[in-house]
Design a protein around this motif. Structure first.
Motif, PDB file in Angstrom:
ATOM      1  N   GLN A  34       0.717  -1.267   0.073  1.00  0.00           N
ATOM      2  CA  GLN A  34      -0.194  -0.082  -0.028  1.00  0.00           C
ATOM      3  C   GLN A  34       0.887   1.154   0.084  1.00  0.00           C
ATOM      4  O   GLN A  34       0.701   2.155  -0.751  1.00  0.00           O
ATOM      5  CB  GLN A  34      -1.037  -0.051   1.130  1.00  0.00           C
ATOM      6  CG  GLN A  34      -1.809  -0.938   1.246  1.00  0.00           C
ATOM      7  CD  GLN A  34      -2.457  -1.153   2.588  1.00  0.00           C
ATOM      8  OE1 GLN A  34      -2.055  -0.955   3.592  1.00  0.00           O
ATOM      9  NE2 GLN A  34      -3.796  -1.819   2.459  1.00  0.00           N
ATOM     10  N   ASP A  69      -8.625  -1.319  -3.287  1.00  0.00           N
ATOM     11  CA  ASP A  69      -9.764  -1.256  -2.686  1.00  0.00           C
ATOM     12  C   ASP A  69      -9.281  -0.817  -0.997  1.00  0.00           C
ATOM     13  O   ASP A  69     -10.190   0.059  -0.518  1.00  0.00           O
ATOM     14  CB  ASP A  69     -10.190  -2.726  -2.517  1.00  0.00           C
ATOM     15  CG  ASP A  69     -10.821  -3.140  -3.708  1.00  0.00           C
ATOM     16  OD1 ASP A  69     -11.135  -2.123  -4.661  1.00  0.00           O
ATOM     17  OD2 ASP A  69     -11.055  -4.268  -3.830  1.00  0.00           O
ATOM     18  N   ALA A  70      -8.270  -1.213  -0.394  1.00  0.00           N
ATOM     19  CA  ALA A  70      -8.049  -0.950   0.928  1.00  0.00           C
ATOM     20  C   ALA A  70      -7.653   0.654   1.070  1.00  0.00           C
ATOM     21  O   ALA A  70      -8.106   1.342   1.883  1.00  0.00           O
ATOM     22  CB  ALA A  70      -7.053  -1.685   1.554  1.00  0.00           C
ATOM     23  N   GLU A  72      -8.549   2.909  -0.888  1.00  0.00           N
ATOM     24  CA  GLU A  72      -9.979   3.915  -1.232  1.00  0.00           C
ATOM     25  C   GLU A  72     -11.007   3.478   0.145  1.00  0.00           C
ATOM     26  O   GLU A  72     -11.441   4.872   0.483  1.00  0.00           O
ATOM     27  CB  GLU A  72     -10.543   3.034  -2.437  1.00  0.00           C
ATOM     28  CG  GLU A  72     -12.023   3.973  -2.740  1.00  0.00           C
ATOM     29  CD  GLU A  72     -12.739   3.350  -3.943  1.00  0.00           C
ATOM     30  OE1 GLU A  72     -13.260   4.225  -4.691  1.00  0.00           O
ATOM     31  OE2 GLU A  72     -12.663   2.047  -4.081  1.00  0.00           O
ATOM     32  N   GLU A  73     -10.948   2.609   0.717  1.00  0.00           N
ATOM     33  CA  GLU A  73     -11.653   2.088   1.980  1.00  0.00           C
ATOM     34  C   GLU A  73     -11.130   3.330   2.911  1.00  0.00           C
ATOM     35  O   GLU A  73     -12.044   3.578   4.112  1.00  0.00           O
ATOM     36  CB  GLU A  73     -11.807   0.831   2.405  1.00  0.00           C
ATOM     37  CG  GLU A  73     -12.736   0.734   3.490  1.00  0.00           C
ATOM     38  CD  GLU A  73     -12.892  -0.925   3.837  1.00  0.00           C
ATOM     39  OE1 GLU A  73     -12.596  -1.334   5.009  1.00  0.00           O
ATOM     40  OE2 GLU A  73     -12.963  -1.679   2.861  1.00  0.00           O
ATOM     41  N   ALA A  74      -9.905   3.257   3.096  1.00  0.00           N
ATOM     42  CA  ALA A  74      -9.463   4.356   4.141  1.00  0.00           C
ATOM     43  C   ALA A  74      -9.470   5.731   3.672  1.00  0.00           C
ATOM     44  O   ALA A  74      -8.983   6.631   4.560  1.00  0.00           O
ATOM     45  CB  ALA A  74      -7.934   4.056   4.295  1.00  0.00           C
ATOM     46  N   GLY A  75      -9.959   6.226   2.617  1.00  0.00           N
ATOM     47  CA  GLY A  75     -10.000   7.521   2.047  1.00  0.00           C
ATOM     48  C   GLY A  75      -8.735   8.214   1.762  1.00  0.00           C
ATOM     49  O   GLY A  75      -8.678   9.478   1.657  1.00  0.00           O
ATOM     50  N   ARG A  78      -9.273   7.816  -4.501  1.00  0.00           N
ATOM     51  CA  ARG A  78     -10.523   7.606  -4.808  1.00  0.00           C
ATOM     52  C   ARG A  78     -10.389   7.317  -6.329  1.00  0.00           C
ATOM     53  O   ARG A  78      -9.647   7.577  -7.094  1.00  0.00           O
ATOM     54  CB  ARG A  78     -11.366   8.582  -4.568  1.00  0.00           C
ATOM     55  CG  ARG A  78     -11.191   9.906  -5.390  1.00  0.00           C
ATOM     56  CD  ARG A  78     -11.907  11.272  -5.073  1.00  0.00           C
ATOM     57  NE  ARG A  78     -11.599  12.316  -5.782  1.00  0.00           N
ATOM     58  CZ  ARG A  78     -10.899  13.366  -5.601  1.00  0.00           C
ATOM     59  NH1 ARG A  78     -10.324  13.272  -4.355  1.00  0.00           N
ATOM     60  NH2 ARG A  78     -10.436  14.246  -6.434  1.00  0.00           N
ATOM     61  N   ARG A  79     -11.724   6.413  -6.911  1.00  0.00           N
ATOM     62  CA  ARG A  79     -11.475   6.047  -8.119  1.00  0.00           C
ATOM     63  C   ARG A  79     -12.629   7.232  -8.965  1.00  0.00           C
ATOM     64  O   ARG A  79     -13.685   7.467  -8.370  1.00  0.00           O
ATOM     65  CB  ARG A  79     -12.102   4.730  -8.479  1.00  0.00           C
ATOM     66  CG  ARG A  79     -11.234   3.540  -8.075  1.00  0.00           C
ATOM     67  CD  ARG A  79     -12.117   2.372  -8.181  1.00  0.00           C
ATOM     68  NE  ARG A  79     -11.219   1.031  -7.976  1.00  0.00           N
ATOM     69  CZ  ARG A  79     -10.911   0.170  -6.741  1.00  0.00           C
ATOM     70  NH1 ARG A  79     -11.496   0.759  -5.720  1.00  0.00           N
ATOM     71  NH2 ARG A  79     -10.303  -0.808  -6.712  1.00  0.00           N
TER      72      ARG A  79
END
Length: 139
Positions: A34, A69-70, A72-75, A78-79
């Protein structure tokens, strides 16, 4: 005790560096994959497609999906739909992602400083020059 060959020593030192770096990433909530992805996005001049990021990280795109995905989930990422090609998705690093990329860079630097603290500054400079010379043959 037997002498270790140069390649084995380099492997062991690299392993110790990765371990120290990984340990410093834990409080940031990141793993090394990451952190690498965030660093690549932070250094890019513009948002990039997942395929380009995967190429830069030298991994297959499907391996990148859980990383993104991880993030994006953590902010942190962004896509967004690519306005030039509406079927493509761009990855945009958020301000929080950029800040965390900087903190991860500092963590990597600290891990290296701790690992190489046994060397004098002149020795570190010489080692850096030698490693750059070895690396340059592949560019």
């Amino acid at each position: 005790m037997e002498e270790k060959e140069l390649s084995e020593l380099l492997f062991l030192v690299g392993k110790r560096l990765r371990h120290g770096y990984s340990h410093r990433l834990v409080p940031l909530g990141l793993n090394p994959g990451q952190a690498r992805a965030l660093r690549a996005m932070a250094e890019a001049e513009r948002p990039m497609r997942m395929v380009r990021l995967a190429d830069e990280l030298r991994i297959v795109p499907r391996s990148l999906t859980p990383v993104v995905d991880a993030l994006e989930e953590a902010g942190l990422v962004r896509r967004e739909v690519d306005p030039a090609n509406r079927r493509s998705t761009l990855l945009v690093i958020t301000p929080e992602g950029r800040e965390l990329a900087d903190r991860a860079r500092d963590a990597r630097r600290q891990a290296g400083e701790e690992l190489f603290a046994v060397l004098s500054q002149d020795q570190r400079d010489e080692l850096g020059e030698l490693l750059r010379l070895v690396d340059a043959q592949f560019r």
